[in-house]
Scaffold this motif. Structure first.
Motif, mmCIF file in Angstrom:
data_model
loop_
_atom_site.group_PDB
_atom_site.id
_atom_site.type_symbol
_atom_site.label_atom_id
_atom_site.label_comp_id
_atom_site.label_asym_id
_atom_site.label_seq_id
_atom_site.Cartn_x
_atom_site.Cartn_y
_atom_site.Cartn_z
ATOM 1 N N ASP A 196 0.817 -1.213 0.000
ATOM 2 C CA ASP A 196 0.000 0.000 0.000
ATOM 3 C C ASP A 196 0.851 1.264 0.000
ATOM 4 N N ASP A 197 1.901 1.235 -0.824
ATOM 5 C CA ASP A 197 2.761 2.404 -1.016
ATOM 6 C C ASP A 197 3.415 2.846 0.286
ATOM 7 N N ALA A 198 3.893 1.859 1.047
ATOM 8 C CA ALA A 198 4.415 2.141 2.389
ATOM 9 C C ALA A 198 5.600 3.086 2.386
ATOM 10 N N PHE A 199 6.480 2.990 1.388
ATOM 11 C CA PHE A 199 7.676 3.832 1.381
ATOM 12 C C PHE A 199 7.344 5.301 1.144
ATOM 13 N N SER A 200 6.387 5.573 0.248
ATOM 14 C CA SER A 200 5.988 6.964 0.006
ATOM 15 C C SER A 200 5.269 7.555 1.208
ATOM 16 N N LYS A 201 4.468 6.719 1.866
ATOM 17 C CA LYS A 201 3.693 7.207 3.007
ATOM 18 C C LYS A 201 4.537 7.332 4.273
ATOM 19 N N ASN A 202 5.609 6.539 4.341
ATOM 20 C CA ASN A 202 6.443 6.532 5.549
ATOM 21 C C ASN A 202 7.927 6.607 5.180
ATOM 22 N N PRO A 203 8.361 7.699 4.579
ATOM 23 C CA PRO A 203 9.765 7.779 4.119
ATOM 24 C C PRO A 203 10.766 7.689 5.263
ATOM 25 N N GLN A 204 10.328 7.949 6.467
ATOM 26 C CA GLN A 204 11.243 7.912 7.614
ATOM 27 C C GLN A 204 11.763 6.515 7.906
ATOM 28 N N ILE A 205 11.103 5.488 7.373
ATOM 29 C CA ILE A 205 11.555 4.116 7.644
ATOM 30 C C ILE A 205 12.751 3.724 6.778
ATOM 31 N N ILE A 206 12.995 4.468 5.693
ATOM 32 C CA ILE A 206 14.022 4.060 4.733
ATOM 33 C C ILE A 206 15.436 4.079 5.333
ATOM 34 N N PRO A 207 15.871 5.151 6.030
ATOM 35 C CA PRO A 207 17.241 5.142 6.571
ATOM 36 C C PRO A 207 17.493 3.999 7.545
ATOM 37 N N GLU A 208 16.516 3.688 8.377
ATOM 38 C CA GLU A 208 16.706 2.598 9.333
ATOM 39 C C GLU A 208 16.744 1.255 8.617
ATOM 40 N N LEU A 209 15.873 1.089 7.626
ATOM 41 C CA LEU A 209 15.854 -0.148 6.857
ATOM 42 C C LEU A 209 17.155 -0.336 6.093
ATOM 43 N N ALA A 210 17.730 0.767 5.608
ATOM 44 C CA ALA A 210 18.978 0.698 4.835
ATOM 45 C C ALA A 210 20.109 0.057 5.639
ATOM 46 N N LYS A 211 20.039 0.164 6.950
ATOM 47 C CA LYS A 211 21.079 -0.409 7.801
ATOM 48 C C LYS A 211 21.104 -1.939 7.743
ATOM 49 N N THR A 212 20.022 -2.552 7.269
ATOM 50 C CA THR A 212 19.976 -4.017 7.182
ATOM 51 C C THR A 212 20.604 -4.532 5.898
ATOM 52 N N PHE A 213 21.054 -3.625 5.021
ATOM 53 C CA PHE A 213 21.646 -4.003 3.739
ATOM 54 C C PHE A 213 23.164 -3.890 3.805
ATOM 55 N N THR A 214 23.861 -4.920 3.383
ATOM 56 C CA THR A 214 25.318 -4.891 3.362
ATOM 57 C C THR A 214 25.846 -3.761 2.488
ATOM 58 N N LEU A 215 25.156 -3.456 1.397
ATOM 59 C CA LEU A 215 25.596 -2.389 0.496
ATOM 60 C C LEU A 215 25.072 -1.022 0.903
ATOM 61 N N GLY A 216 24.379 -0.934 2.046
ATOM 62 C CA GLY A 216 24.102 0.345 2.668
ATOM 63 C C GLY A 216 22.925 1.143 2.170
ATOM 64 N N ARG A 217 22.071 0.568 1.354
ATOM 65 C CA ARG A 217 20.895 1.298 0.898
ATOM 66 C C ARG A 217 19.765 0.325 0.597
ATOM 67 N N VAL A 218 18.557 0.850 0.526
ATOM 68 C CA VAL A 218 17.397 0.053 0.140
ATOM 69 C C VAL A 218 17.394 -0.127 -1.376
ATOM 70 N N GLY A 219 16.857 -1.235 -1.856
ATOM 71 C CA GLY A 219 16.850 -1.513 -3.284
ATOM 72 C C GLY A 219 15.987 -0.555 -4.086
ATOM 73 N N GLU A 220 16.355 -0.372 -5.347
ATOM 74 C CA GLU A 220 15.589 0.408 -6.319
ATOM 75 C C GLU A 220 15.074 -0.541 -7.399
ATOM 76 N N PRO A 221 13.951 -0.200 -8.046
ATOM 77 C CA PRO A 221 13.395 -1.094 -9.064
ATOM 78 C C PRO A 221 14.396 -1.525 -10.135
ATOM 79 N N ASP A 222 15.267 -0.619 -10.586
ATOM 80 C CA ASP A 222 16.223 -0.986 -11.629
ATOM 81 C C ASP A 222 17.241 -2.021 -11.156
ATOM 82 N N ASP A 223 17.494 -2.084 -9.850
ATOM 83 C CA ASP A 223 18.395 -3.113 -9.345
ATOM 84 C C ASP A 223 17.854 -4.498 -9.681
#
Length: 252
Positions: A196-223
């Protein structure tokens, strides 16, 4: 010209897959469920780059409509691409649902099953007569199916994506005599309209979620879209029956 059918290509990973496949000179028949404008925008972006694309409506949960959908695809192949077959199928369309096991309602369980497993299974069956020998199928799964990933509330979603990963192997085995390769791609968390478009509605979750990625960021569609395009292309010609995690090392 080769032709790909990409489901759920009005936004996110499906849109990226359609664009990346089209960049390689392949025509695209893309589908949408409710986001018609998004599908039109995807078609326009492909056409602006000199490609050819057609958008069709598809309700993945309505298996009774798959015969008519196949007939429509056949008509588009004849009229737009001068073909009687297509070469690649990307089973991307789907949706999320979240509930703890104790709170899961049977109606929601059935809705997820229809959209995430039954739909792709019978859509592939319906389109198989139009899929050319030597073609390729890519199914979308999720890294939530992997042993090291457990996200409370996503038990049904993850279990159904796991079923698609198993189905991928069986498809590869059964379709192999026709030279059809079948693989699945398992994304990690990706910035799309998911849940339900969670990232657009809650952009504040992205930096914290990024910490769970070895490469340091959340995925993008082109990835994800670029990997899908590779798998259906000549570069992926010796890959089949694989569930490939594409997650930037999430939860390592």
């Amino acid at each position: 010209m080769k032709v790909a059918v990409v489901t759920g290509a009005s936004s996110g990973i499906g849109e990226s897959a359609a664009l990346q496949i089209a960049r390689r000179g392949t025509g695209v028949i893309l589908t949408y469920s409710s986001n018609e404008q998004g599908a039109k925008d995807t078609v326009a972006r492909i056409e602006q780059r000199g490609g050819t694309a057609v958008a069709l409506h598809l309700d993945l949960a309505d298996t009774a409509g798959f015969t008519i959908f196949r007939e429509t695809v056949a008509e588009v192949l004849r009229e737009t691409f001068r073909r009687d077959s297509f070469d690649h199928l990307v089973n991307n369309a789907g949706f999320a649902g979240m509930a703890m096991i104790e709170d899961t309602r049977e109606e929601e369980f059935d809705r997820l099953t229809d959209g995430l497993f039954k739909g792709p299974f019978f859509l592939t069956q319906a389109l198989l007569p139009l899929l050319a020998d030597g073609g390729a199928i890519v199914n979308l799964t999720s890294n939530s199916t992997l042993p090291q990933v457990t996200a409370p509330g996503y038990s049904v979603y993850a279990a159904l994506k796991g079923a698609v990963a198993v189905l991928t192997r069986y498809m590869a085995k059964e379709f192999g005599p026709r030279g059809i390769r079948v693989n699945s791609v398992a994304p990690g968390a990706t910035v799309t309209r998911f849940a339900d478009d969670a990232f657009s509605k809650n952009p504040q979750i992205i930096p914290e979620l990024a910490k769970t990625f070895t490469l340091g960021r959340v995925g993008e569609p082109d990835d994800i879209g670029m990997v899908i395009a590779m798998l259906v292309s000549e570069e992926g010609r010796w890959i089949t029956a694989q569930d490939i995690e594409v997650s930037g090392g999430q939860n390592l």
